[in-house]
Scaffold this motif. Structure first.
Motif, PDB file in Angstrom:
ATOM      1  N   GLY A  78     -68.719  36.596  48.459  1.00  0.00           N
ATOM      2  CA  GLY A  78     -68.803  35.141  48.096  1.00  0.00           C
ATOM      3  C   GLY A  78     -69.977  34.259  48.565  1.00  0.00           C
ATOM      4  N   ALA A  79     -71.087  34.882  48.534  1.00  0.00           N
ATOM      5  CA  ALA A  79     -72.426  34.355  49.266  1.00  0.00           C
ATOM      6  C   ALA A  79     -72.875  32.900  48.882  1.00  0.00           C
ATOM      7  CB  ALA A  79     -73.401  35.233  49.229  1.00  0.00           C
ATOM      8  N   GLY A  80     -72.473  32.768  47.680  1.00  0.00           N
ATOM      9  CA  GLY A  80     -72.829  31.421  47.016  1.00  0.00           C
ATOM     10  C   GLY A  80     -74.160  30.759  47.435  1.00  0.00           C
ATOM     11  N   ALA A  81     -74.205  30.059  48.244  1.00  0.00           N
ATOM     12  CA  ALA A  81     -75.551  29.255  48.637  1.00  0.00           C
ATOM     13  C   ALA A  81     -76.310  30.183  49.714  1.00  0.00           C
ATOM     14  CB  ALA A  81     -75.457  27.938  49.276  1.00  0.00           C
ATOM     15  N   VAL A 103     -73.092  39.163  48.281  1.00  0.00           N
ATOM     16  CA  VAL A 103     -72.360  39.584  46.852  1.00  0.00           C
ATOM     17  C   VAL A 103     -71.616  38.264  46.204  1.00  0.00           C
ATOM     18  CG1 VAL A 103     -70.097  40.940  46.147  1.00  0.00           C
ATOM     19  CG2 VAL A 103     -71.446  41.700  48.182  1.00  0.00           C
ATOM     20  N   GLU A 104     -71.896  37.930  45.035  1.00  0.00           N
ATOM     21  CA  GLU A 104     -71.431  36.682  44.410  1.00  0.00           C
ATOM     22  C   GLU A 104     -71.437  36.741  42.938  1.00  0.00           C
ATOM     23  OE1 GLU A 104     -71.045  33.558  45.245  1.00  0.00           O
ATOM     24  OE2 GLU A 104     -70.687  33.195  43.366  1.00  0.00           O
ATOM     25  N   SER A 105     -70.159  36.298  42.766  1.00  0.00           N
ATOM     26  CA  SER A 105     -69.624  36.604  41.290  1.00  0.00           C
ATOM     27  C   SER A 105     -70.325  35.606  40.123  1.00  0.00           C
ATOM     28  CB  SER A 105     -68.151  36.558  41.185  1.00  0.00           C
ATOM     29  OG  SER A 105     -67.839  35.266  41.567  1.00  0.00           O
ATOM     30  N   ALA A 129     -71.552  40.421  41.158  1.00  0.00           N
ATOM     31  CA  ALA A 129     -70.303  41.053  40.968  1.00  0.00           C
ATOM     32  C   ALA A 129     -69.135  40.588  41.721  1.00  0.00           C
ATOM     33  CB  ALA A 129     -70.496  42.605  41.612  1.00  0.00           C
ATOM     34  N   ARG A 130     -67.817  40.938  41.525  1.00  0.00           N
ATOM     35  CA  ARG A 130     -66.793  40.685  42.228  1.00  0.00           C
ATOM     36  C   ARG A 130     -66.909  41.692  43.708  1.00  0.00           C
ATOM     37  NH1 ARG A 130     -63.463  36.795  40.582  1.00  0.00           N
ATOM     38  NH2 ARG A 130     -62.147  37.477  42.106  1.00  0.00           N
ATOM     39  N   ALA A 131     -66.669  41.127  44.524  1.00  0.00           N
ATOM     40  CA  ALA A 131     -66.839  41.797  46.006  1.00  0.00           C
ATOM     41  C   ALA A 131     -65.759  43.093  45.953  1.00  0.00           C
ATOM     42  CB  ALA A 131     -66.291  40.782  47.257  1.00  0.00           C
ATOM     43  N   ALA A 145     -65.675  30.178  53.259  1.00  0.00           N
ATOM     44  CA  ALA A 145     -65.175  29.541  52.513  1.00  0.00           C
ATOM     45  C   ALA A 145     -64.948  30.295  50.965  1.00  0.00           C
ATOM     46  CB  ALA A 145     -66.193  28.178  52.295  1.00  0.00           C
ATOM     47  N   CYS A 146     -64.706  31.429  51.076  1.00  0.00           N
ATOM     48  CA  CYS A 146     -64.701  32.496  49.942  1.00  0.00           C
ATOM     49  C   CYS A 146     -63.206  32.182  49.418  1.00  0.00           C
ATOM     50  CB  CYS A 146     -65.077  33.813  50.165  1.00  0.00           C
ATOM     51  SG  CYS A 146     -65.159  34.814  48.709  1.00  0.00           S
ATOM     52  N   ALA A 147     -62.333  32.355  50.253  1.00  0.00           N
ATOM     53  CA  ALA A 147     -60.750  32.357  49.588  1.00  0.00           C
ATOM     54  C   ALA A 147     -59.844  32.423  50.867  1.00  0.00           C
ATOM     55  CB  ALA A 147     -60.484  33.591  48.775  1.00  0.00           C
TER      56      ALA A 147
HETATM   57  C1  SAM Z   1     -66.822  27.754  48.206  1.00  0.00           C
HETATM   58  S1  SAM Z   1     -68.162  28.920  47.903  1.00  0.00           S
HETATM   59  C2  SAM Z   1     -68.757  29.298  49.291  1.00  0.00           C
HETATM   60  C3  SAM Z   1     -69.940  29.766  49.362  1.00  0.00           C
HETATM   61  C4  SAM Z   1     -70.919  30.212  50.747  1.00  0.00           C
HETATM   62  N1  SAM Z   1     -70.027  31.400  51.297  1.00  0.00           N
HETATM   63  C5  SAM Z   1     -70.927  29.081  51.482  1.00  0.00           C
HETATM   64  O1  SAM Z   1     -70.084  29.099  52.710  1.00  0.00           O
HETATM   65  O2  SAM Z   1     -71.505  28.199  51.240  1.00  0.00           O
HETATM   66  C6  SAM Z   1     -67.062  30.421  47.404  1.00  0.00           C
HETATM   67  C7  SAM Z   1     -68.217  31.313  46.703  1.00  0.00           C
HETATM   68  O3  SAM Z   1     -67.357  32.802  46.436  1.00  0.00           O
HETATM   69  C8  SAM Z   1     -67.647  33.121  45.054  1.00  0.00           C
HETATM   70  N2  SAM Z   1     -66.617  34.158  44.997  1.00  0.00           N
HETATM   71  C9  SAM Z   1     -65.196  33.948  44.900  1.00  0.00           C
HETATM   72  N3  SAM Z   1     -64.505  35.134  44.652  1.00  0.00           N
HETATM   73  C10 SAM Z   1     -65.259  35.928  44.660  1.00  0.00           C
HETATM   74  C11 SAM Z   1     -65.276  37.292  44.516  1.00  0.00           C
HETATM   75  N4  SAM Z   1     -64.191  37.917  44.428  1.00  0.00           N
HETATM   76  N5  SAM Z   1     -66.493  38.075  44.514  1.00  0.00           N
HETATM   77  C12 SAM Z   1     -67.614  37.565  44.630  1.00  0.00           C
HETATM   78  N6  SAM Z   1     -67.714  36.123  44.987  1.00  0.00           N
HETATM   79  C13 SAM Z   1     -66.698  35.259  44.837  1.00  0.00           C
HETATM   80  C14 SAM Z   1     -67.485  32.007  44.324  1.00  0.00           C
HETATM   81  O4  SAM Z   1     -68.416  32.216  43.060  1.00  0.00           O
HETATM   82  C15 SAM Z   1     -68.403  30.988  45.134  1.00  0.00           C
HETATM   83  O5  SAM Z   1     -69.907  31.000  45.018  1.00  0.00           O
END
Ligand code: SAM
Length: 212
Positions: A78-81, A103-105, A129-131, A145-147
């Motif tokens: 969930g690398a996001g930014a 890894v970022e979906s 992809a999904r992690a 901050a991924c889940a």
């Molecule tokens: C709230 S953002 C946080 C991004 C970054 N890690 C940060 O701290 O700024 C969460 C990210 O996780 C990604 N994400 C959520 N579930 C995921 C999964 N199963 N596999 C890959 N990415 C995922 C979302 O698309 C989103 O970009």
């Protein structure tokens, strides 16, 4: 209980605290610029956090490297930014064998990561992809901050089961998240203090099995 405020660092303060080189500081400053630019058109980070970047994003991310200074291979779920993964890649750049898997979906966030990786010539591989669907063998798996923990351990399961150590950046709800996660998973967890957020913790996870 009174909790100390986090340090408010600028680039010079960050460099004094971490010992980062001038080149690394320049790369981190360029990443801040790209984040600010792209944040205008894409929701990447809270807009106000650009001003506190050196603490909130640079230090928050780079402190993970202090916990695994020898590790060359990382996966940021969930690398996001690009947090913490891009910061780690900036600091690992030039080291033989270094590779950070981002890894970022979400495809549009991956486009941002591609631009950053090219601009800064980073040792990264970006996976749209999904992690939990990937099978990457790395030394460290990380996420910010991924889940919540229960779900995050599900995303990280393939990595932890193949021998990776987890380093997860968590906020003040960490105790609740861990006791919830313990209903679904058996794992060893150690809590480390966060340098960037006095209320936050880094959860170091090893070994993982499903209990239900
Ligand atoms: C709230 S953002 C946080 C991004 C970054 N890690 C940060 O701290 O700024 C969460 C990210 O996780 C990604 N994400 C959520 N579930 C995921 C999964 N199963 N596999 C890959 N990415 C995922 C979302 O698309 C989103 O970009």
């Amino acid at each position: 209980m009174e909790v100390a405020e986090p340090p408010v660092l600028d680039a010079a303060g960050y460099q004094a605290l971490t010992g980062a080189s001038d080149v690394q500081i320049a790369d981190l400053a360029r990443f801040q610029e790209l984040l600010a630019e792209w944040n205008e058109v894409m929701n990447l980070v809270g807009p106000l956090t650009i001003a506190t970047y050196w603490t909130r994003h640079a230090l928050d991310s780079s402190q993970l490297l202090d916990l695994a200074p020898e590790a060359n291979t990382w996966a940021d779920l969930g690398a996001g930014a690009g947090l913490p993964g891009v910061v780690l890649a900036i600091l690992l750049k030039g080291r033989a064998g270094a590779k950070v898997h981002l890894v970022e979906s979400m495809a549009k966030r991956c486009r941002f990561l591609e631009v950053v990786a090219k601009d800064l010539d980073l040792p990264v591989q970006i996976h749209n992809a999904r992690a939990e669907d990937l099978k990457l063998k790395v030394e460290i798996v990380t996420a910010r901050a991924c889940a919540p923990m229960t779900k995050l351990l599900g995303f990280a399961e393939p990595y932890l089961r193949s021998g990776a150590t987890g380093l997860f950046l968590k906020g003040q709800d960490v105790a609740t998240e861990l006791s919830e996660a313990a209903k679904a998973w058996k794992f060893d967890a150690e809590l480390r203090p966060s340098q960037s957020d006095p209320r936050g913790r880094i959860v170091q996870v090893k070994g993982l099995t499903r209990v239900r």
